[in-house]
Write a protein that holds these residues in place. Structure first.
Motif, PDB file in Angstrom:
ATOM      1  N   MET A  61      39.471  31.905  36.790  1.00 24.64           N
ATOM      2  CA  MET A  61      40.166  33.101  36.304  1.00 24.64           C
ATOM      3  C   MET A  61      39.915  34.257  37.260  1.00 24.64           C
ATOM      4  N   ILE A  62      40.977  34.743  37.889  1.00 26.35           N
ATOM      5  CA  ILE A  62      40.794  35.748  38.952  1.00 26.35           C
ATOM      6  C   ILE A  62      41.804  36.905  38.815  1.00 26.35           C
ATOM      7  N   ALA A  63      41.477  38.028  39.463  1.00 24.47           N
ATOM      8  CA  ALA A  63      42.426  39.135  39.647  1.00 24.47           C
ATOM      9  C   ALA A  63      42.875  39.142  41.109  1.00 24.47           C
ATOM     10  N   THR A 111      48.292  33.595  47.206  1.00 24.03           N
ATOM     11  CA  THR A 111      49.251  32.883  46.358  1.00 24.03           C
ATOM     12  C   THR A 111      48.636  31.573  45.840  1.00 24.03           C
ATOM     13  N   ARG A 134      51.528  44.726  41.996  1.00 23.70           N
ATOM     14  CA  ARG A 134      50.484  45.433  41.235  1.00 23.70           C
ATOM     15  C   ARG A 134      49.281  44.510  41.042  1.00 23.70           C
ATOM     16  N   LEU A 135      48.109  45.116  40.853  1.00 24.76           N
ATOM     17  CA  LEU A 135      46.926  44.312  40.545  1.00 24.76           C
ATOM     18  C   LEU A 135      47.161  43.608  39.210  1.00 24.76           C
ATOM     19  N   HIS A 136      47.025  42.307  39.206  1.00 26.65           N
ATOM     20  CA  HIS A 136      47.179  41.522  37.967  1.00 26.65           C
ATOM     21  C   HIS A 136      46.174  40.372  38.026  1.00 26.65           C
ATOM     22  N   GLY A 137      46.474  39.229  37.469  1.00 32.26           N
ATOM     23  CA  GLY A 137      45.504  38.144  37.492  1.00 32.26           C
ATOM     24  C   GLY A 137      46.120  36.836  37.081  1.00 32.26           C
ATOM     25  N   ALA A 138      45.295  35.799  37.090  1.00 32.21           N
ATOM     26  CA  ALA A 138      45.779  34.467  36.715  1.00 32.21           C
ATOM     27  C   ALA A 138      44.628  33.585  36.302  1.00 32.21           C
ATOM     28  N   THR A 139      44.932  32.675  35.378  1.00 35.35           N
ATOM     29  CA  THR A 139      44.124  31.481  35.164  1.00 35.35           C
ATOM     30  C   THR A 139      44.756  30.381  35.993  1.00 35.35           C
ATOM     31  N   ILE A 163      47.639  38.940  33.768  1.00 32.66           N
ATOM     32  CA  ILE A 163      47.026  40.280  33.805  1.00 32.66           C
ATOM     33  C   ILE A 163      45.629  40.245  34.460  1.00 32.66           C
ATOM     34  N   ALA A 164      45.173  41.437  34.889  1.00 31.64           N
ATOM     35  CA  ALA A 164      43.781  41.627  35.311  1.00 31.64           C
ATOM     36  C   ALA A 164      43.059  42.423  34.233  1.00 31.64           C
ATOM     37  N   ASN A 188      35.429  32.356  40.863  1.00 31.13           N
ATOM     38  CA  ASN A 188      35.696  32.649  39.462  1.00 31.13           C
ATOM     39  C   ASN A 188      35.266  34.066  39.066  1.00 31.13           C
ATOM     40  N   PHE A 189      36.002  34.666  38.150  1.00 29.55           N
ATOM     41  CA  PHE A 189      35.677  35.986  37.611  1.00 29.55           C
ATOM     42  C   PHE A 189      35.537  37.022  38.729  1.00 29.55           C
ATOM     43  N   ARG A 190      36.481  36.958  39.675  1.00 23.37           N
ATOM     44  CA  ARG A 190      36.467  37.903  40.792  1.00 23.37           C
ATOM     45  C   ARG A 190      37.856  38.503  40.998  1.00 23.37           C
ATOM     46  N   ASN A 191      37.852  39.659  41.695  1.00 20.98           N
ATOM     47  CA  ASN A 191      39.075  40.259  42.200  1.00 20.98           C
ATOM     48  C   ASN A 191      39.216  39.781  43.639  1.00 20.98           C
ATOM     49  N   THR A 198      46.041  34.130  33.072  1.00 21.43           N
ATOM     50  CA  THR A 198      47.367  33.800  32.576  1.00 21.43           C
ATOM     51  C   THR A 198      47.219  33.505  31.091  1.00 21.43           C
ATOM     52  N   ASN A 249      47.865  37.090  51.367  1.00 23.21           N
ATOM     53  CA  ASN A 249      48.354  36.980  49.995  1.00 23.21           C
ATOM     54  C   ASN A 249      47.733  35.743  49.368  1.00 23.21           C
ATOM     55  N   LEU A 284      35.720  42.535  37.335  1.00 23.59           N
ATOM     56  CA  LEU A 284      37.187  42.518  37.256  1.00 23.59           C
ATOM     57  C   LEU A 284      37.674  41.111  37.611  1.00 23.59           C
ATOM     58  N   HIS A 285      38.461  40.528  36.725  1.00 27.28           N
ATOM     59  CA  HIS A 285      39.023  39.202  36.974  1.00 27.28           C
ATOM     60  C   HIS A 285      40.434  39.178  36.371  1.00 27.28           C
TER      61      HIS A 285
END
Lengths: 134, 134, 134, 134, 134, 134
Positions: free
Chosen positions: A11-13, A83, A26-31, C12-13, A67-70, C31, A81, C27-28
């Motif tokens: 899970m990251i940003a 991706t 924009r800053l967002h995130g994903a599993t 989201i983040a 994990n658990f990082r931006n 989805t 990027n 920050l992480h």
């Protein structure tokens, strides 16, 4: 050809830097649900492709570093990027290195190839696969 | 080899015309959950295989032309059994044409191959894959 | 009791602010695959629980307001941990308001209850459900 | 290349005989959700890869010979670790033989290759694939 | 009502002792993919139903006591058919006891109910749910 | 409360007759993946909710009466929109009748309730549940 696959997640940003990505700039995130498929032409004497316990541990160790990082703050990804398909390659390279270091056992040097798939949602996923030279 | 996949779906009626199909000779129907996997040897400068937003739109446009229809009435399928594997090829041909027309962006001409999978239920699916010449 | 469910997703983040969350204090992101289940005692004259097209659009509109964002920057969530179960409630409140406003059609005021489930990975999910007073 | 896949399952007991397997040296068991993917270069005159009804029956017949058994007691597996990848090969060999015997119809001799995947859980699976010489 | 769910799995051998079970009277086995759903009327001050990390650990500890075993040899199940629904109750009782002992943190005593679901295949599952008195 | 669930599927053609349905007014079709959840307060002496083999057979028999058909031609559905939620009720009524007739065994009269869920795609499903008076 035989294969064995294991699944874990991450899970990251992050954010993207080019116009094509639209709101994902924009800053967002994903599993990412991550599958690692190990391939080998023949089974070893114990009837396995790879020690599945060590394979799962090696994958978890690699994902723990991300994990658990931006990811925007990670020096390794500076100017890139991050991706889904790019990150599939990152996980591939790190897991291939673990195989070569012997983290998955001595038999793992007979592995022929590896495919990493990252599922970013129920409707999109990306992968990277290549030879391991086994 | 890298890949990116997107998923959408389609709901149609149809019937089959040969004995081998048994009760499916009657008019019936199916939901097809459709996966399109785009493959490419290297990522582009933005770190992508294909613009995933445009890929999803192109797939949706193709499925919209088939969606909510009785395929037995479609002139394009006159005299053909619209099996799952046959329809995978139909979606492939139309999506490959969209790639060539530039609907997925100019970078998409570097795509090497495409695989279309149609899931007709939780226990059966079919696919077609071929080179895109990228 | 009848129900109809639709699925969409959100990327989201965010970060968490208490010790119990361990590394997820960094920050992480996530989805969230989001399911909205609409429940009603009887079908309407057309044989439906709710207009599924309008239900899907209403859910998508609500998720769009949250999608591709860092929830730590959203004034609405100031001082709150945006956990999976907390966000299930946020989506519930907004979708319940849409029902009351008539966005899902006049018949939707007969809906009895609503359940929102957010899947944060293949191994964890959270939900919120409550009466809609229909 | 076209493919058609069918899914069924199998519930067995077994144990493993080498140290690498840790607690799985004890007698335990597994549900294997089994996918058989049949591949062929061109469709036949009816628009199919293989008669999907006969393919599903042939797979079920093979799984029935293994189902609800303790594989440690099967003479065919004497001295072998019945790992997921090993069993994928067993199912492959038996299904390939059924194809050659004509159990899937005369057209099935045009099949090029077959892939068998056994899912042992939501986080691990194994496969075997090879040419059928079609 | 809020809920949080976590998923893990279990691989066991067993047999059944009555006629109704047919071939499953023979020693065989199963993978059970196990979901534990924790329910609570209100979130705590941190915005959670339960500490999801401790919930997952508590579930794993309970499954470890059963994992990689022949349940026919377990004194606790002497004379019982260890069906999917029976085992859902076993996991429920042990997880409810863990909640009461405080293994999931002091806040977990506010949990109202718990549902355990065991998936024995892609086409069959069983569950047990009851109040926790929270 | 205990439950046992079984899954099967159904492939039909149909059309809808009111404006709210848009393009689905045209003749089209669907695969419905059907789950039947049987619920009971206590297990019987054999440790089961219901004989799962007979439950699966009873569901299959009911689906066979609908399978591979154009529901617009079925007298039973004359003048009705055969929506997902409507069909969930049809399957419920027929399966409840089978329970009452004793098709699932004499113990099945202790069943308390039944829930039928029809998945029309990976992003939409509907259900009907009610008491069986057990």
């Amino acid at each position: 050809m035989y294969s064995v696959s294991v699944r874990d997640h991450l899970m990251i940003a992050h954010s993207f830097t080019v116009e094509v990505f639209g709101p994902s700039q924009r800053l967002h995130g994903a599993t990412f649900v991550v599958d690692a498929e190990f391939r080998r032409r023949d089974l070893d004497a114990d009837g396995i492709v790879v020690d599945i316990g060590r394979a799962a541990e090696a994958l978890k160790a690699i994902l723990s570093d991300l994990n658990f990082r931006n990811l925007d703050d990670e020096p390794a990804f500076k100017g890139r990027n991050t991706t889904t398909e790019f990150l599939a390659r990152v996980v591939f390279d790190r897991l291939a290195a673990a195989v070569k270091r012997g983290d998955l056992g001595p038999g793992a040097n007979a592995l022929e190839s590896l495919r990493i798939t990252l599922h970013e949602s129920h409707v999109a996923w990306g992968s990277y696969e290549a030879s391991l030279g086994g």
